[in-house]
Design a protein around this motif. Structure first.
Motif, PDB file in Angstrom:
ATOM      1  N   VAL A   1       0.840  -1.201   0.000  1.00 20.32           N
ATOM      2  CA  VAL A   1       0.000   0.000   0.000  1.00 20.32           C
ATOM      3  C   VAL A   1       0.878   1.256   0.000  1.00 20.32           C
ATOM      4  O   VAL A   1       0.628   2.194  -0.766  1.00 20.32           O
ATOM      5  CB  VAL A   1      -0.951  -0.029   1.224  1.00 20.32           C
ATOM      6  CG1 VAL A   1      -1.585   1.314   1.471  1.00 20.32           C
ATOM      7  CG2 VAL A   1      -2.010  -1.102   1.038  1.00 20.32           C
TER       8      VAL A   1
ATOM      9  N   LEU B   1      -5.424   4.818   3.543  1.00 18.20           N
ATOM     10  CA  LEU B   1      -5.066   3.534   2.952  1.00 18.20           C
ATOM     11  C   LEU B   1      -4.777   2.491   4.032  1.00 18.20           C
ATOM     12  O   LEU B   1      -5.189   1.333   3.917  1.00 18.20           O
ATOM     13  CB  LEU B   1      -3.857   3.690   2.020  1.00 18.20           C
ATOM     14  CG  LEU B   1      -4.080   4.525   0.764  1.00 18.20           C
ATOM     15  CD1 LEU B   1      -2.788   4.647  -0.020  1.00 18.20           C
ATOM     16  CD2 LEU B   1      -5.190   3.956  -0.097  1.00 18.20           C
TER      17      LEU B   1
ATOM     18  N   GLU C   1      -8.088   1.409   5.485  1.00 14.70           N
ATOM     19  CA  GLU C   1      -8.790   0.500   4.591  1.00 14.70           C
ATOM     20  C   GLU C   1      -8.188  -0.901   4.649  1.00 14.70           C
ATOM     21  O   GLU C   1      -8.915  -1.895   4.663  1.00 14.70           O
ATOM     22  CB  GLU C   1      -8.768   1.038   3.155  1.00 14.70           C
ATOM     23  CG  GLU C   1      -9.632   2.264   2.968  1.00 14.70           C
ATOM     24  CD  GLU C   1      -9.560   2.867   1.577  1.00 14.70           C
ATOM     25  OE1 GLU C   1     -10.351   3.784   1.303  1.00 14.70           O
ATOM     26  OE2 GLU C   1      -8.710   2.441   0.753  1.00 14.70           O
TER      27      GLU C   1
ATOM     28  N   ILE D   1      -8.240  -1.025  -2.612  1.00 10.87           N
ATOM     29  CA  ILE D   1      -7.334  -0.057  -1.963  1.00 10.87           C
ATOM     30  C   ILE D   1      -6.422   0.581  -3.004  1.00 10.87           C
ATOM     31  O   ILE D   1      -6.224   1.790  -3.001  1.00 10.87           O
ATOM     32  CB  ILE D   1      -6.490  -0.742  -0.857  1.00 10.87           C
ATOM     33  CG1 ILE D   1      -7.401  -1.294   0.252  1.00 10.87           C
ATOM     34  CG2 ILE D   1      -5.463   0.227  -0.280  1.00 10.87           C
ATOM     35  CD1 ILE D   1      -6.691  -2.197   1.247  1.00 10.87           C
TER      36      ILE D   1
END
Length: 120
Positions: free
Chosen positions: A40, A104, A107, A117
């Motif tokens: 991420v 992020l 999530e 995402i």
């Protein structure tokens, strides 16, 4: 909700190393992995594992962290609220980027699918 200059300054001076362990704890406590966290972070910033680890062990501020980042072209698709702030309404670019990262991580911790995402 508009951020204050003091809030924006606090975001700029906060170090990545001070929040990174909390990101790991948050995602791992919800059954996600450090590798997914790095995926991420890499999507948002362009930083690979080695760079993320290097930044996590240094005293780099979020101001420097994001000045070195190559922000994903789809980061503007990150919307919603985090810490009481609507991300798309934050006017300070640095504070908005920090909140992108927070969103992020949230999530990921909340079990959202990785393809959702990573807004590609």
């Amino acid at each position: 909700m508009k951020t204050t200059p003091e809030h924006d300054e606090r975001m700029a001076k906060m170090t990545f190393a001070s929040v990174y362990p909390h990101y790991i704890t948050k995602v791992e406590s919800k059954g996600r992995t450090k590798e997914e966290l790095h995926q991420v972070i890499e999507w948002l910033t362009g930083f690979n594992d080695e760079k993320i680890n290097e930044l996590a062990e240094s005293d780099v501020t979020f101001e420097t962290f994001f000045s070195e980042a190559n922000l994903n072209k789809n980061s503007h698709l990150i919307k919603g609220t985090i810490c009481g702030y609507r991300i798309e309404e934050i006017t300070n670019p640095l504070t908005q980027k920090v909140r992108y990262l927070d969103k992020l991580v949230d999530e990921l911790a909340n079990g959202r699918k990785m393809e959702k995402i990573l807004r590609d």
